[in-house]
Scaffold this active site. Structure first.
Site, PDB file in Angstrom:
ATOM      1  N   GLU A  96       0.864  -1.174   0.000  1.00 41.34           N
ATOM      2  CA  GLU A  96       0.000   0.000   0.000  1.00 41.34           C
ATOM      3  C   GLU A  96       0.902   1.225   0.000  1.00 41.34           C
ATOM      4  O   GLU A  96       1.621   1.475   0.970  1.00 41.34           O
ATOM      5  CB  GLU A  96      -0.924  -0.016   1.211  1.00 41.34           C
ATOM      6  CG  GLU A  96      -1.854  -1.227   1.199  1.00 41.34           C
ATOM      7  CD  GLU A  96      -2.839  -1.267   2.338  1.00 41.34           C
ATOM      8  OE1 GLU A  96      -3.840  -1.993   2.223  1.00 41.34           O
ATOM      9  OE2 GLU A  96      -2.611  -0.572   3.360  1.00 41.34           O
ATOM     10  N   LYS A 157      -6.858   2.934  -1.275  1.00 42.71           N
ATOM     11  CA  LYS A 157      -7.101   2.963   0.164  1.00 42.71           C
ATOM     12  C   LYS A 157      -7.383   4.410   0.546  1.00 42.71           C
ATOM     13  O   LYS A 157      -6.658   5.318   0.150  1.00 42.71           O
ATOM     14  CB  LYS A 157      -5.879   2.425   0.910  1.00 42.71           C
ATOM     15  CG  LYS A 157      -6.014   2.386   2.425  1.00 42.71           C
ATOM     16  CD  LYS A 157      -4.768   1.750   3.035  1.00 42.71           C
ATOM     17  CE  LYS A 157      -4.782   1.790   4.544  1.00 42.71           C
ATOM     18  NZ  LYS A 157      -3.578   1.137   5.120  1.00 42.71           N
ATOM     19  N   LYS A 185     -10.468   0.150  -0.395  1.00 44.90           N
ATOM     20  CA  LYS A 185     -10.253  -0.208   1.002  1.00 44.90           C
ATOM     21  C   LYS A 185     -10.442   1.041   1.846  1.00 44.90           C
ATOM     22  O   LYS A 185      -9.767   2.045   1.640  1.00 44.90           O
ATOM     23  CB  LYS A 185      -8.853  -0.783   1.215  1.00 44.90           C
ATOM     24  CG  LYS A 185      -8.551  -1.083   2.692  1.00 44.90           C
ATOM     25  CD  LYS A 185      -7.159  -1.657   2.875  1.00 44.90           C
ATOM     26  CE  LYS A 185      -6.826  -1.842   4.352  1.00 44.90           C
ATOM     27  NZ  LYS A 185      -5.472  -2.425   4.550  1.00 44.90           N
TER      28      LYS A 185
END
Length: 226
Positions: A96, A157, A185
């Site tokens: 990430e 994310k 996410k």
């Protein structure tokens, strides 16, 4: 995207997270045990603990993610690339990557594309981009989402966790841009069952939280299991 009906098994949507600056190896061991016990989708740990998580969850269901350029995204592109390659070599499922918010604010979307593209091309694992959705206006959200659609990341994310929780309507807007081409996410401030259900109904695919166990216990206590 799922129905807002609460009778779902949430564990498969939860990524149990341990990214606090005071985290210890024992904290990570406990989290990995919980991830196996409750069959969470994944864990997310700081790079220093990625090898431990990979070792503990080897051949287990929960995937292992770690972060790059976390939490501000202000490292240089070569530094992020090195960090990503090192983490990938240690066997994580995915990365990430915190993007440079200043580049977004300055309209330098080519820099975002090049930075993420180098990482996607260099590693053989899943790559997600971390935004701070609460700090971006509608135009910035659209532009950076379009970059991510083009560059080959697998998901966005919403936050590194320091700008507050996002609202379900924010996820609805992001999902309209991404359609079904990228995952979403949500991370930051997810503490309750109702929050989790609302975010999933709005279009999130995964929930990053350190309170996955508590959320499942709340669900089970209310009889809201599949």
């Amino acid at each position: 995207m799922i129905s807002s009906h609460p009778e779902i098994e949430l564990a498969g949507f939860i990524e149990q997270t341990c990214l606090k600056p005071t985290a210890t190896a024992d904290d990570v061991r406990q989290m990995c045990w919980e991830a196996q016990r409750y069959r969470f989708a994944a864990v997310c740990v700081a790079p220093v603990y990625a090898p431990l998580a990979v070792e503990l969850l080897h051949k287990q269901k929960p995937q292992v993610f770690t972060v790059v350029g976390f939490p501000l995204g202000l490292a240089t592109a070569p530094c992020k690339l090195f960090e990503a390659q090192e983490a990938a070599a240690r066997g994580v499922t995915g990365l990430e990557v915190m993007v440079n918010l200043g580049a977004i604010k300055s309209g330098h979307y080519n820099a975002i594309y090049e930075e993420l593209g180098q990482i996607v091309d260099a590693v053989g694992c899943e790559v997600r981009a971390i935004l701070e959705l609460n700090l971006l206006d509608a135009t910035e959200r659209r532009h950076v989402a379009e970059v991510c659609l083009d560059v080959g990341v697998t998901a966005l994310k919403t936050s590194a966790g320091w700008s507050g929780p996002v609202r379900p309507e924010d996820i609805l807007g992001l999902r309209r841009i991404l359609r079904n081409q990228l995952g979403i996410k949500v991370a930051g401030g997810i503490h309750t069952l109702n929050q989790a259900l609302e975010l999933l109904a709005a279009g999130a695919n995964r929930l990053g939280t350190g309170r996955g166990v508590e959320i499942l216990r709340e669900q089970h206590a209310l009889g809201k299991t599949a």
